[in-house]
Design a protein around this motif. Sequence first.
Motif, PDB file in Angstrom:
ATOM      1  N   ASP A   1       0.853  -1.186   0.000  1.00 44.38           N
ATOM      2  CA  ASP A   1       0.000   0.000   0.000  1.00 44.38           C
ATOM      3  C   ASP A   1       0.893   1.241   0.000  1.00 44.38           C
ATOM      4  N   PRO A   2       0.858   2.055  -1.056  1.00 44.09           N
ATOM      5  CA  PRO A   2       1.732   3.226  -1.122  1.00 44.09           C
ATOM      6  C   PRO A   2       1.406   4.286  -0.086  1.00 44.09           C
ATOM      7  N   PHE A   3       0.271   4.161   0.607  1.00 47.79           N
ATOM      8  CA  PHE A   3      -0.124   5.159   1.596  1.00 47.79           C
ATOM      9  C   PHE A   3       0.356   4.813   3.003  1.00 47.79           C
ATOM     10  N   THR A   4       1.048   3.687   3.149  1.00 45.73           N
ATOM     11  CA  THR A   4       1.544   3.305   4.465  1.00 45.73           C
ATOM     12  C   THR A   4       3.063   3.152   4.426  1.00 45.73           C
ATOM     13  N   ALA A   5       3.693   3.356   5.595  1.00 42.96           N
ATOM     14  CA  ALA A   5       5.148   3.205   5.679  1.00 42.96           C
ATOM     15  C   ALA A   5       5.557   1.740   5.651  1.00 42.96           C
ATOM     16  N   GLU A   6       4.698   0.894   6.168  1.00 39.20           N
ATOM     17  CA  GLU A   6       4.979  -0.539   6.179  1.00 39.20           C
ATOM     18  C   GLU A   6       4.884  -1.112   4.767  1.00 39.20           C
ATOM     19  N   VAL A   7       5.762  -2.063   4.470  1.00 40.68           N
ATOM     20  CA  VAL A   7       5.732  -2.727   3.168  1.00 40.68           C
ATOM     21  C   VAL A   7       4.916  -4.006   3.303  1.00 40.68           C
ATOM     22  N   GLU A   8       3.744  -4.012   2.659  1.00 34.86           N
ATOM     23  CA  GLU A   8       2.880  -5.183   2.713  1.00 34.86           C
ATOM     24  C   GLU A   8       3.302  -6.208   1.658  1.00 34.86           C
ATOM     25  N   HIS A   9       3.190  -7.478   2.005  1.00 35.63           N
ATOM     26  CA  HIS A   9       3.557  -8.545   1.077  1.00 35.63           C
ATOM     27  C   HIS A   9       2.457  -8.725   0.033  1.00 35.63           C
ATOM     28  N   PRO A  10       2.830  -9.046  -1.198  1.00 37.93           N
ATOM     29  CA  PRO A  10       1.817  -9.241  -2.235  1.00 37.93           C
ATOM     30  C   PRO A  10       1.000 -10.501  -1.997  1.00 37.93           C
ATOM     31  N   VAL A  11      -0.262 -10.440  -2.360  1.00 42.06           N
ATOM     32  CA  VAL A  11      -1.162 -11.590  -2.291  1.00 42.06           C
ATOM     33  C   VAL A  11      -1.473 -12.021  -3.721  1.00 42.06           C
TER      34      VAL A  11
END
Length: 322
Positions: free
Chosen positions: A58-68
């Motif tokens: 999610d480009p709106f969060t600092a955390e890097v989310e893993h792809p699903v």
Amino acid sequence: LTEAAPMVEIKYDISGVLRYTIEGVWYTQGLASDTITVQPDPQLYLKYFHSRDVFSDDPFTAEVEHPVPFHLGVLIENRGYGDAFNVQIMSSQPEIIENEKGLLIDFTIIGSSLNDKVTRSQSLNIDFGTIPGRNNAVGVWHMISSLRGTFNNFTATFQYKGPIDDDRLSLIESVEIYELSHIVRVDGNHPAVSGLGYIDDGIGDFLANLHPDYQYIPDHVFTSDTRQSNFTVSSALDKMHIASVDQTGDNEMVVVVQRNMTPEEYALLSDWVYIRFEDILTGSGFALDEVIRSDHEYTLIPEFNSWQTAWTDYLLSGDVQQ
């Protein structure tokens, strides 16, 4: 040709007459008869199913989310009585547009399958080979993207040769596109539908949103098995509530969900029902393991008929909806 051999091959005796002129004089010559065999035609109906939402960073969060992983599926129905030979689908690359900024997003094909058997193809081209008359074939591509977004569009070309080995006789009857909610399996072993004629052929079926709505509620299942018809799906989104949450071990939580329906409302449901409710354990580190229908003590097919999803929508009003 369809009328000449609608269901089985038919032999026809043919002959002709040759008329020609030599120095202004007409001549007529009868031709010897011969026998030809007319094969039944295949009739191909293609249905594409694409995931609406693509979950990744999610480009709106600092955390890097893993792809699903998300899916692009195709169901080829051969409703004719003739075999379709050398069927190939050569799909162009999907275009994924990030919701807010409209930027192109990279994606990677991580696998594909034909009738739920893994193929070696890492491209959007699948060789379906021969699709016998009155049979279906299912192809699915599995992908991941670099950012979250929405599946936008794709195009496809078709190569087909019929029993006379002439691609001019291609019989692609129609191509349709549907919004895919999930790849499920019609579980004919479920006690609640025992004896009603449902069949699990071990191949994924497509739970689709035939009539798009703002809640993205699926309402139809397109089956992979020609022995059963596609069917509608009821929904019970606002008729479920969390009855209890118990920790049965260090790494196990049991959430009991009960329906809140009158007998009249329950009687209106179809054989198959789509249920969606808030995951109250979001962020706690627990992942869905299994879903058991307690009145039959029956476990739904994991990953297919029970799954866990999370998403975040950034509304134009500035609100965040999860």
